[in-house]
Design an enzyme around this catalytic site. Structure first.
Site: not given
Ligand code: R5P
Length: 317
Positions: A41, A43, A100-101, A197, A229
């Site tokens: 399954d 796991e 990144r979080q 930017k 990219g």
């Protein structure tokens, strides 16, 4: 191999077996026999097949794609080692996914990097070793000692071998990466430029302002992550439009998801150099302008020093 905290053992998850093997080779020791597999399954099941009681164990596992599976493997390996009475467990995470979080990007959003740090700590890791964290302050998310290594010595060696440094300019592809890029520029005694930017008005396309005179220079973009990219491809175009002669990129973590390899291949980037913190996919291996340099010896040296209770920071002096 024996360290100050018992015999040293290296255990590899499935995220990057080639890097784990190379690290073991540098340390001149075998990987500990372990089975990290899936039940029907899906796991994760782990069995450490050697005695690790009283050992100083280093688990080598990047939480790269598929991030959740590889994170779960890391947690379950840690649990198995803790229950097998390892004296000290270090999670060696060359690429720390979820980094990144690292803040609430909007209302009612998580800080997943902190959650992942909590999971690793609660699973039983005593230390963490990682490489070029997306933001240095993520170290503070862990309430256990955390070493953030830098790929820059490996990159500097490569750059010095390949470029005429008098013609090189280091470029940060965004304002957030300036400290990292300035560090490299100082090491190779090259000038620094920055790409700013900006979206002037909602709905209008992003404008790339190059801060610094890049005309006539070979530009080297430096960043921690290349994912889609997009950042690199757009930056290369902006630099060439501002008179740069050629554009290269040195990026620690080649996440390269979706169509990133094709995007890089078809771009104006002369070459993208990444490290093996993430195992290269077939697409990466086949891309004519993507090259991988290894961080195996750097990580091996840091593991050796940690086991011997020697300074790790002096690796970067
Ligand atoms: C962002 O802050 C990171 O440092 C990288 O610039 C970003 O993750 C690159 O993403 P992409 O390759 O998708 O533009």
């Amino acid at each position: 191999m024996s360290g100050k905290n018992g015999s040293v053992k290296l255990v590899a998850g499935n995220s990057n077996p080639a890097l784990a093997r190379d690290i073991a080779q540098w340390l001149n020791m075998p990987l500990t026999k372990a089975s990290v597999r899936r039940f029907a399954d899906n796991e994760v099941f782990v069995e450490i097949q050697e005695n690790v009681r009283g050992s100083d164990v280093f688990i080598i596992q990047s939480t790269s794609y598929p991030a959740n599976d590889h994170l779960m493997e890391l947690l379950i390996i840690t649990d198995a080692l803790r229950r097998a009475s390892a004296r000290r467990i270090t999670a060696v995470i060359p690429y720390f996914g979820y980094a990144r979080q690292d803040r609430k990007a909007g209302p009612r959003t998580p800080i997943s990097a902190k959650l992942v740090a909590n999971l690793i700590t609660h699973a039983g890791a005593d230390r963490v070793m990682t490489l070029d964290l997306h933001a240095g302050q993520i170290q503070g998310f862990f309430d256990i000692p955390t070493d953030n290594l830098y790929a820059s010595p490996v990159m500097v060696r490569d750059i010095k071998e390949r470029f005429d440094l008098s013609k090189v300019m280091v470029v940060s592809p965004d304002v957030g990466g300036v400290v990292r890029a300035r560090g490299l520029a100082k090491r190779i005694n090259a000038p620094l430029a920055i790409i700013d930017k900006r979206r002037e008005r909602a709905g209008e396309s992003e404008v790339m302002n190059v801060i610094g005179d890049v005309a006539g220079y070979t530009c080297i973009l430096l960043d921690d992550i290349v994912d889609s990219g997009g950042t690199l491809v757009n930056a290369a175009e902006a630099l060439l439009a501002n008179g740069a002669t050629e554009v290269y990129a040195y990026i620690t973590h080649g996440v390269l998801s979706g169509g990133a390899c094709a995007r890089i291949t078809n771009s104006k980037l002369k070459e993208l150099v990444i490290t093996d913190s993430i195992q290269a996919t077939e697409g990466v291996c086949k891309a004519p302008n993507i090259r991988t340099i290894t961080i195996a010896s750097l990580i091996a040296e840091a593991i050796g020093r940690t086991a011997a209770e020697e300074s790790v920071s002096s690796l970067f002096d």
